[in-house]
Design a protein around this motif. Structure first.
Motif: not given
Length: 271
Positions: A258, A225, A227-229, A197-202
């Motif tokens: 993440g 940013a 998005e998605g898996d 899951d890439t959602t929390l990539t900063s």
């Protein structure tokens, strides 16, 4: 003349039944407490006292100082039962606490940040550069170079390209007039067996030797940013732009995949 020869009756002995009664009461309370494993300490204390009082009360019965033999014996037996239940409760409590601590340790270990491999991987299309960061270089605090990859324990690989000049649009957010915009390409490749899951990539950046914060630019030509898996064996690519003062010679880009991952840094030369 007649005399009364009747002998006065001897006074009756008072029975000392208190110890037997106390043993019975404490034994009952101790046995009931022993049914709850967490109260093993109470059951053990009351059971020991009940057993002692019961044995002392039994001695009084033998000497004729008490006549509640049944009550005394019952109290002593219940005291012994309480001690047994207290021992069982202690074992159950200690085992439960040990299991709980073990589960907490496992949870903490599984939640610990995954560290990237010490040595960066060179791009597959290029031969390894002679100045590529080695394991001891990174241990000294040096960042990765452009095109290098940071590989984590779960086979997740992050790659950042060298910065290129970028022209921000009229309505771009994050760009300051007079500054220079630069864009980099960030690639996340999932080499593991589970989707990522890439959602929390900063992504953050600092410019120049002074480490001035380079604000991320939000514009039509660059992404904001991930998005998605990302499925196993697949990758995701995102172009990100940062705002830096004119004349900046290098850009330090930091990427964290993440919360469960340590961030990696790339020291990128401009120009």
């Amino acid at each position: 003349m007649s005399y009364d020869t009747q002998v006065p009756a001897a006074p009756q002995r008072v029975m000392r039944n208190g110890l037997g009664t106390a043993a019975l009461i404490l034994g009952i309370i101790g046995a009931l407490s022993g049914l709850i494993p967490l109260l093993f300490w109470l059951a053990g204390t009351l059971g020991l006292i009940a057993l002692i009082l019961g044995l002392v009360g039994k001695g009084r019965v033998k000497r004729g100082e008490a006549n509640n033999k049944g009550v005394t014996l019952t109290g002593a037996v219940l005291g012994l039962v309480s001690l047994i239940l207290a021992t069982v409760g202690l074992v159950i409590t200690v085992t439960a606490v040990s299991d709980a601590v073990e589960e907490i340790d496992k949870a903490v270990q599984s939640a610990a940040p995954k560290e990237p491999s010490a040595k960066a991987e060179a791009p597959a299309s290029e031969a390894p550069a002679s100045d590529a960061p080695a394991a001891d270089d990174k241990a000294k605090g040096k960042g990765l170079a452009d095109g290098d990859s940071s590989v984590y324990d779960d086979k997740l690989k992050v790659t950042v390209s060298d910065p290129k000049p970028y022209t921000a649009g009229e309505y771009a957010v994050g760009h300051t007039k007079g500054n220079q915009a630069y864009k980099v390409t960030v690639v996340i490749e999932n080499g593991g067996t589970e989707k990522f899951d890439t959602t929390l990539t900063s992504m953050t950046a600092r410019a120049g030797a002074e480490g001035v914060e380079a604000e991320q630019i939000f514009d039509e030509g660059v992404g904001s940013a991930f998005e998605g898996d990302i499925l196993p064996g697949k990758k995701a690519t995102l172009t990100v732009a940062f705002d830096a003062p004119k004349g900046t010679k290098d850009l330090t880009v930091e990427v964290s995949p993440g919360l469960d991952y340590d961030a990696s840094q790339w020291e990128l030369k401009i120009g």
